[in-house]
Scaffold this motif. Structure first.
Motif, PDB file in Angstrom:
ATOM      1  N   LEU A   1      -4.998 -17.830  -4.770  1.00  0.00           N
ATOM      2  CA  LEU A   1      -5.529 -16.834  -4.052  1.00  0.00           C
ATOM      3  C   LEU A   1      -5.032 -16.240  -2.643  1.00  0.00           C
ATOM      4  N   TRP A   2      -4.439 -17.246  -1.743  1.00  0.00           N
ATOM      5  CA  TRP A   2      -3.851 -16.688  -0.592  1.00  0.00           C
ATOM      6  C   TRP A   2      -2.911 -15.606  -0.925  1.00  0.00           C
ATOM      7  N   PHE A   3      -2.144 -15.754  -2.023  1.00  0.00           N
ATOM      8  CA  PHE A   3      -1.110 -14.869  -2.333  1.00  0.00           C
ATOM      9  C   PHE A   3      -1.371 -13.331  -2.160  1.00  0.00           C
ATOM     10  N   PHE A   4      -2.907 -13.214  -2.693  1.00  0.00           N
ATOM     11  CA  PHE A   4      -3.574 -12.131  -2.626  1.00  0.00           C
ATOM     12  C   PHE A   4      -4.138 -11.638  -1.569  1.00  0.00           C
ATOM     13  N   THR A   5      -4.759 -12.426  -0.699  1.00  0.00           N
ATOM     14  CA  THR A   5      -5.706 -12.285   0.094  1.00  0.00           C
ATOM     15  C   THR A   5      -5.185 -12.229   1.561  1.00  0.00           C
ATOM     16  N   LYS A   6      -4.027 -12.755   1.836  1.00  0.00           N
ATOM     17  CA  LYS A   6      -3.433 -12.866   3.134  1.00  0.00           C
ATOM     18  C   LYS A   6      -2.843 -11.451   3.487  1.00  0.00           C
ATOM     19  N   PRO A   7      -2.832 -11.154   4.554  1.00  0.00           N
ATOM     20  CA  PRO A   7      -2.390  -9.870   5.450  1.00  0.00           C
ATOM     21  C   PRO A   7      -0.866  -9.832   5.188  1.00  0.00           C
ATOM     22  N   VAL A   8      -0.357  -8.846   4.547  1.00  0.00           N
ATOM     23  CA  VAL A   8       1.096  -8.727   4.427  1.00  0.00           C
ATOM     24  C   VAL A   8       1.601  -7.391   4.871  1.00  0.00           C
ATOM     25  N   HIS A   9       0.815  -6.437   5.035  1.00  0.00           N
ATOM     26  CA  HIS A   9       1.589  -5.025   5.675  1.00  0.00           C
ATOM     27  C   HIS A   9       0.394  -4.407   6.546  1.00  0.00           C
ATOM     28  N   ARG A  10       1.165  -3.612   7.543  1.00  0.00           N
ATOM     29  CA  ARG A  10       0.393  -2.997   8.563  1.00  0.00           C
ATOM     30  C   ARG A  10       0.063  -1.485   8.248  1.00  0.00           C
ATOM     31  N   LEU A  11      -1.049  -1.216   7.721  1.00  0.00           N
ATOM     32  CA  LEU A  11      -1.177   0.223   7.195  1.00  0.00           C
ATOM     33  C   LEU A  11      -2.490   0.818   8.149  1.00  0.00           C
ATOM     34  N   GLU A  12      -2.092   1.853   8.657  1.00  0.00           N
ATOM     35  CA  GLU A  12      -2.828   2.517   9.713  1.00  0.00           C
ATOM     36  C   GLU A  12      -3.538   1.639  10.645  1.00  0.00           C
ATOM     37  N   SER A  13      -2.289   1.129  11.295  1.00  0.00           N
ATOM     38  CA  SER A  13      -2.884   0.182  12.490  1.00  0.00           C
ATOM     39  C   SER A  13      -3.850  -1.097  12.091  1.00  0.00           C
ATOM     40  N   LYS A  14      -3.824  -1.489  10.694  1.00  0.00           N
ATOM     41  CA  LYS A  14      -4.622  -2.470  10.417  1.00  0.00           C
ATOM     42  C   LYS A  14      -3.699  -3.356   9.293  1.00  0.00           C
ATOM     43  N   ARG A  15      -3.763  -4.672   9.625  1.00  0.00           N
ATOM     44  CA  ARG A  15      -3.192  -5.764   8.628  1.00  0.00           C
ATOM     45  C   ARG A  15      -3.925  -5.699   7.316  1.00  0.00           C
ATOM     46  N   VAL A  16      -3.234  -5.515   6.204  1.00  0.00           N
ATOM     47  CA  VAL A  16      -4.052  -5.591   4.996  1.00  0.00           C
ATOM     48  C   VAL A  16      -3.144  -6.489   3.983  1.00  0.00           C
ATOM     49  N   SER A  17      -3.965  -7.034   3.156  1.00  0.00           N
ATOM     50  CA  SER A  17      -3.753  -7.621   2.028  1.00  0.00           C
ATOM     51  C   SER A  17      -3.267  -6.981   0.819  1.00  0.00           C
ATOM     52  N   LEU A  18      -2.490  -7.727  -0.167  1.00  0.00           N
ATOM     53  CA  LEU A  18      -2.393  -7.214  -1.428  1.00  0.00           C
ATOM     54  C   LEU A  18      -3.720  -6.516  -2.131  1.00  0.00           C
ATOM     55  N   ASN A  19      -4.882  -7.464  -2.204  1.00  0.00           N
ATOM     56  CA  ASN A  19      -6.046  -7.107  -2.392  1.00  0.00           C
ATOM     57  C   ASN A  19      -6.641  -6.214  -2.122  1.00  0.00           C
ATOM     58  N   HIS A  20      -6.491  -5.885  -0.739  1.00  0.00           N
ATOM     59  CA  HIS A  20      -6.973  -4.629  -0.146  1.00  0.00           C
ATOM     60  C   HIS A  20      -6.445  -3.283  -0.605  1.00  0.00           C
ATOM     61  N   ILE A  21      -4.998  -3.254  -0.506  1.00  0.00           N
ATOM     62  CA  ILE A  21      -4.296  -2.048  -1.129  1.00  0.00           C
ATOM     63  C   ILE A  21      -4.790  -1.956  -2.609  1.00  0.00           C
ATOM     64  N   GLU A  22      -4.771  -2.989  -3.271  1.00  0.00           N
ATOM     65  CA  GLU A  22      -5.258  -2.588  -4.885  1.00  0.00           C
ATOM     66  C   GLU A  22      -6.871  -2.228  -4.824  1.00  0.00           C
ATOM     67  N   HIS A  23      -7.810  -3.016  -4.521  1.00  0.00           N
ATOM     68  CA  HIS A  23      -9.211  -2.955  -4.663  1.00  0.00           C
ATOM     69  C   HIS A  23      -9.916  -1.803  -3.724  1.00  0.00           C
ATOM     70  N   SER A  24      -9.438  -1.858  -2.578  1.00  0.00           N
ATOM     71  CA  SER A  24     -10.025  -1.000  -1.461  1.00  0.00           C
ATOM     72  C   SER A  24      -9.366   0.360  -1.450  1.00  0.00           C
ATOM     73  N   ILE A  25      -8.245   0.418  -1.967  1.00  0.00           N
ATOM     74  CA  ILE A  25      -7.607   1.789  -1.745  1.00  0.00           C
ATOM     75  C   ILE A  25      -7.540   2.321  -3.142  1.00  0.00           C
ATOM     76  N   LEU A  26      -6.391   1.909  -3.802  1.00  0.00           N
ATOM     77  CA  LEU A  26      -5.823   2.383  -4.886  1.00  0.00           C
ATOM     78  C   LEU A  26      -6.802   2.673  -6.026  1.00  0.00           C
ATOM     79  N   ARG A  27      -7.642   1.432  -6.535  1.00  0.00           N
ATOM     80  CA  ARG A  27      -8.776   1.630  -7.524  1.00  0.00           C
ATOM     81  C   ARG A  27      -9.825   2.805  -7.231  1.00  0.00           C
ATOM     82  N   LYS A  28      -9.830   3.059  -5.857  1.00  0.00           N
ATOM     83  CA  LYS A  28     -10.998   4.101  -5.544  1.00  0.00           C
ATOM     84  C   LYS A  28     -10.405   5.310  -5.696  1.00  0.00           C
ATOM     85  N   LEU A  29      -9.135   5.492  -6.122  1.00  0.00           N
ATOM     86  CA  LEU A  29      -8.503   7.013  -6.616  1.00  0.00           C
ATOM     87  C   LEU A  29      -8.961   7.569  -7.969  1.00  0.00           C
TER      88      LEU A  29
END
Length: 230
Positions: free
Chosen positions: A92-120
Protein backbone atom coordinates in the motif's frame (compact mmCIF):
# COMPACT_ATOMS: atom_id res chain seq x y z
CA UNK A 1 5.56 22.89 -23.83
CA UNK A 2 6.27 19.52 -22.26
CA UNK A 3 9.13 17.59 -23.82
CA UNK A 4 8.24 13.89 -23.92
CA UNK A 5 11.28 13.00 -26.06
CA UNK A 6 13.60 12.05 -23.14
CA UNK A 7 10.98 9.67 -21.70
CA UNK A 8 10.31 8.25 -25.16
CA UNK A 9 14.02 7.59 -25.68
CA UNK A 10 14.37 5.86 -22.30
CA UNK A 11 11.41 3.60 -23.02
CA UNK A 12 12.81 2.64 -26.42
CA UNK A 13 16.17 1.79 -24.84
CA UNK A 14 14.98 -0.17 -21.81
CA UNK A 15 11.57 -1.71 -22.64
CA UNK A 16 11.06 -4.53 -25.12
CA UNK A 17 8.10 -5.21 -27.41
CA UNK A 18 6.51 -7.44 -24.74
CA UNK A 19 6.51 -4.61 -22.19
CA UNK A 20 9.36 -6.12 -20.16
CA UNK A 21 11.75 -3.67 -18.55
CA UNK A 22 15.53 -3.91 -18.30
CA UNK A 23 15.57 -2.54 -14.76
CA UNK A 24 19.17 -3.58 -14.15
CA UNK A 25 20.54 -1.51 -17.02
CA UNK A 26 18.12 1.37 -16.53
CA UNK A 27 19.02 1.56 -12.84
CA UNK A 28 22.57 2.52 -13.82
CA UNK A 29 21.16 5.54 -15.68
CA UNK A 30 18.42 6.42 -13.18
CA UNK A 31 19.60 10.03 -13.01
CA UNK A 32 18.23 10.65 -16.51
CA UNK A 33 14.75 9.64 -15.40
CA UNK A 34 14.92 11.67 -12.19
CA UNK A 35 16.02 14.73 -14.13
CA UNK A 36 13.18 14.43 -16.65
CA UNK A 37 10.62 13.94 -13.89
CA UNK A 38 11.88 17.08 -12.15
CA UNK A 39 10.98 19.09 -15.26
CA UNK A 40 7.31 18.12 -14.78
CA UNK A 41 6.97 19.58 -11.30
CA UNK A 42 6.02 23.12 -12.33
CA UNK A 43 3.25 22.23 -14.76
CA UNK A 44 -0.17 23.83 -14.42
CA UNK A 45 -2.69 21.13 -15.35
CA UNK A 46 -5.46 23.67 -15.88
CA UNK A 47 -3.47 25.23 -18.70
CA UNK A 48 -3.36 21.99 -20.71
CA UNK A 49 -5.91 20.88 -23.27
CA UNK A 50 -7.51 17.48 -22.72
CA UNK A 51 -5.22 15.25 -24.82
CA UNK A 52 -2.09 16.96 -23.53
CA UNK A 53 -3.22 16.44 -19.94
CA UNK A 54 -4.08 12.80 -20.63
CA UNK A 55 -0.70 12.04 -22.21
CA UNK A 56 1.18 13.86 -19.47
CA UNK A 57 -0.53 12.07 -16.59
CA UNK A 58 -0.19 8.57 -18.08
CA UNK A 59 3.50 9.15 -18.78
CA UNK A 60 4.01 10.66 -15.34
CA UNK A 61 2.32 7.75 -13.56
CA UNK A 62 4.25 5.09 -15.45
CA UNK A 63 7.56 6.93 -15.04
CA UNK A 64 7.12 7.29 -11.29
CA UNK A 65 6.31 3.57 -11.03
CA UNK A 66 9.54 2.73 -12.89
CA UNK A 67 11.48 5.10 -10.65
CA UNK A 68 10.05 3.53 -7.47
CA UNK A 69 10.95 0.03 -8.65
CA UNK A 70 14.52 1.05 -9.52
CA UNK A 71 14.99 2.48 -6.03
CA UNK A 72 14.33 -1.00 -4.58
CA UNK A 73 15.63 -3.22 -7.39
CA UNK A 74 16.42 -6.11 -7.46
CA UNK A 75 12.97 -7.22 -6.35
CA UNK A 76 10.63 -9.93 -7.60
CA UNK A 77 7.41 -7.98 -7.15
CA UNK A 78 6.05 -4.66 -5.90
CA UNK A 79 3.96 -6.82 -3.55
CA UNK A 80 6.69 -8.16 -1.24
CA UNK A 81 6.10 -11.17 0.95
CA UNK A 82 7.57 -12.69 4.07
CA UNK A 83 7.43 -16.49 4.24
CA UNK A 84 4.87 -16.40 1.46
CA UNK A 85 2.56 -13.93 3.25
CA UNK A 86 1.98 -10.66 1.35
CA UNK A 87 3.34 -7.58 3.08
CA UNK A 88 0.30 -5.36 2.55
CA UNK A 89 1.77 -2.36 4.37
CA UNK A 90 4.72 -2.14 1.98
CA UNK A 91 2.40 -2.77 -0.97
CA UNK A 92 0.00 0.00 0.00
CA UNK A 93 2.87 2.36 0.75
CA UNK A 94 4.11 1.93 -2.82
CA UNK A 95 0.91 3.57 -4.06
CA UNK A 96 0.10 5.97 -1.22
CA UNK A 97 3.44 7.61 -0.40
CA UNK A 98 4.08 11.03 -2.01
CA UNK A 99 6.28 10.61 -5.09
CA UNK A 100 5.79 13.77 -7.15
CA UNK A 101 5.28 17.49 -6.68
CA UNK A 102 2.31 18.54 -8.77
CA UNK A 103 1.03 22.12 -8.63
CA UNK A 104 2.97 22.75 -5.39
CA UNK A 105 1.55 19.65 -3.70
CA UNK A 106 3.26 16.34 -3.02
CA UNK A 107 1.07 13.59 -4.49
CA UNK A 108 1.07 9.80 -4.59
CA UNK A 109 0.51 7.37 -7.43
CA UNK A 110 -2.98 6.79 -6.07
CA UNK A 111 -3.70 10.51 -6.18
CA UNK A 112 -2.56 10.79 -9.79
CA UNK A 113 -4.73 7.84 -10.80
CA UNK A 114 -7.85 8.12 -8.66
CA UNK A 115 -8.13 11.85 -7.97
CA UNK A 116 -7.05 13.17 -11.37
CA UNK A 117 -6.90 10.63 -14.20
CA UNK A 118 -10.07 8.68 -13.43
CA UNK A 119 -12.02 11.92 -13.19
CA UNK A 120 -11.26 12.56 -16.86
CA UNK A 121 -13.87 9.88 -17.67
CA UNK A 122 -11.62 7.81 -19.94
CA UNK A 123 -11.75 4.09 -18.95
CA UNK A 124 -9.06 3.16 -21.48
CA UNK A 125 -6.45 4.58 -19.08
CA UNK A 126 -6.71 1.22 -17.32
CA UNK A 127 -5.10 -0.39 -20.38
CA UNK A 128 -2.22 2.12 -20.26
CA UNK A 129 -1.32 2.60 -16.59
CA UNK A 130 1.31 0.10 -15.50
CA UNK A 131 2.12 -0.96 -11.93
CA UNK A 132 5.24 -2.95 -12.86
CA UNK A 133 3.49 -6.32 -12.71
CA UNK A 134 3.02 -8.98 -15.38
CA UNK A 135 -0.73 -8.81 -14.77
CA UNK A 136 -0.77 -5.13 -15.73
CA UNK A 137 -1.25 -3.83 -19.25
CA UNK A 138 1.80 -3.95 -21.48
CA UNK A 139 4.18 -1.03 -20.93
CA UNK A 140 4.64 0.70 -24.27
CA UNK A 141 8.23 1.19 -25.41
CA UNK A 142 7.25 4.66 -26.53
CA UNK A 143 5.81 7.72 -24.81
CA UNK A 144 2.19 8.79 -25.04
CA UNK A 145 1.97 12.06 -26.92
CA UNK A 146 -0.92 14.52 -27.19
CA UNK A 147 -1.29 14.16 -30.95
CA UNK A 148 -1.56 10.36 -30.82
CA UNK A 149 -2.90 9.56 -27.34
CA UNK A 150 -6.43 8.71 -28.52
CA UNK A 151 -5.10 6.29 -31.14
CA UNK A 152 -2.61 4.88 -28.62
CA UNK A 153 -5.37 4.22 -26.08
CA UNK A 154 -7.51 2.56 -28.72
CA UNK A 155 -4.59 0.30 -29.58
CA UNK A 156 -3.96 -0.42 -25.89
CA UNK A 157 -7.58 -1.45 -25.39
CA UNK A 158 -7.54 -3.67 -28.47
CA UNK A 159 -4.31 -5.36 -27.40
CA UNK A 160 -5.38 -5.92 -23.79
CA UNK A 161 -8.84 -7.27 -24.59
CA UNK A 162 -7.45 -9.37 -27.44
CA UNK A 163 -4.92 -11.05 -25.14
CA UNK A 164 -6.32 -14.38 -23.85
CA UNK A 165 -4.20 -14.00 -20.71
CA UNK A 166 -6.33 -10.94 -19.88
CA UNK A 167 -9.69 -11.76 -21.48
CA UNK A 168 -10.64 -15.35 -22.27
CA UNK A 169 -14.07 -16.44 -23.52
CA UNK A 170 -14.86 -20.15 -23.26
CA UNK A 171 -17.88 -20.89 -25.44
CA UNK A 172 -18.46 -24.42 -24.14
CA UNK A 173 -19.09 -22.95 -20.69
CA UNK A 174 -20.46 -19.64 -21.98
CA UNK A 175 -18.05 -18.11 -19.48
CA UNK A 176 -16.06 -14.91 -19.77
CA UNK A 177 -12.81 -14.81 -17.78
CA UNK A 178 -11.43 -11.30 -17.33
CA UNK A 179 -8.49 -9.56 -15.74
CA UNK A 180 -9.30 -8.20 -12.29
CA UNK A 181 -8.78 -4.75 -13.77
CA UNK A 182 -12.37 -5.06 -14.97
CA UNK A 183 -13.46 -5.84 -11.41
CA UNK A 184 -11.43 -3.12 -9.67
CA UNK A 185 -12.52 -0.41 -12.12
CA UNK A 186 -15.95 -1.77 -12.97
CA UNK A 187 -17.63 1.58 -12.32
CA UNK A 188 -15.39 3.30 -14.89
CA UNK A 189 -16.20 0.77 -17.61
CA UNK A 190 -19.91 0.95 -16.83
CA UNK A 191 -19.84 4.65 -17.61
CA UNK A 192 -19.11 3.66 -21.20
CA UNK A 193 -21.15 0.45 -21.57
CA UNK A 194 -24.07 -1.26 -19.79
CA UNK A 195 -21.97 -4.25 -18.69
CA UNK A 196 -18.42 -5.61 -18.72
CA UNK A 197 -19.25 -8.05 -21.57
CA UNK A 198 -20.78 -5.16 -23.53
CA UNK A 199 -17.61 -3.12 -23.08
CA UNK A 200 -15.47 -6.04 -24.24
CA UNK A 201 -17.73 -6.48 -27.27
CA UNK A 202 -16.49 -3.11 -28.51
CA UNK A 203 -13.10 -4.69 -29.17
CA UNK A 204 -13.92 -8.38 -29.71
CA UNK A 205 -16.87 -9.64 -31.68
CA UNK A 206 -18.15 -12.67 -29.77
CA UNK A 207 -21.73 -13.93 -30.39
CA UNK A 208 -24.04 -13.76 -27.35
CA UNK A 209 -21.23 -12.49 -25.14
CA UNK A 210 -23.64 -10.13 -23.37
CA UNK A 211 -25.29 -13.10 -21.61
CA UNK A 212 -22.05 -14.81 -20.57
CA UNK A 213 -21.22 -15.29 -16.89
CA UNK A 214 -18.18 -13.28 -15.79
CA UNK A 215 -15.33 -14.62 -13.67
CA UNK A 216 -12.06 -12.87 -12.84
CA UNK A 217 -8.62 -14.30 -13.49
CA UNK A 218 -5.83 -14.48 -10.88
CA UNK A 219 -3.58 -11.41 -11.04
CA UNK A 220 0.12 -11.98 -11.66
CA UNK A 221 2.10 -9.59 -9.41
CA UNK A 222 5.49 -10.80 -10.68
CA UNK A 223 7.75 -7.94 -11.72
CA UNK A 224 7.68 -7.12 -15.45
CA UNK A 225 11.42 -7.58 -15.54
CA UNK A 226 13.38 -8.71 -18.59
CA UNK A 227 15.75 -10.75 -16.43
CA UNK A 228 12.84 -12.89 -15.24
CA UNK A 229 11.57 -13.66 -18.75
CA UNK A 230 11.84 -17.43 -19.49
Amino acid sequence: MIDFAPWDQMLRQHVDSAGRVDYRRWQQLAGELSHWLSTLEQINLASLEANHKLALLINLYNARVIEQVMQKYPIDSIRPSWLGIPNWIAFLWFFTKPVHRLESKRVSLNHIEHSILRKLGEPRIHFALVCAAVGCPLLRNQAYCPEQVQAQLAEDAQRFIGNPAKVDYRPAQHQLYCSKIFKWYRSDFLQAAPSIPAYIQRYRSIPKLDTAAVEYLPYDWSLNDQSSTP
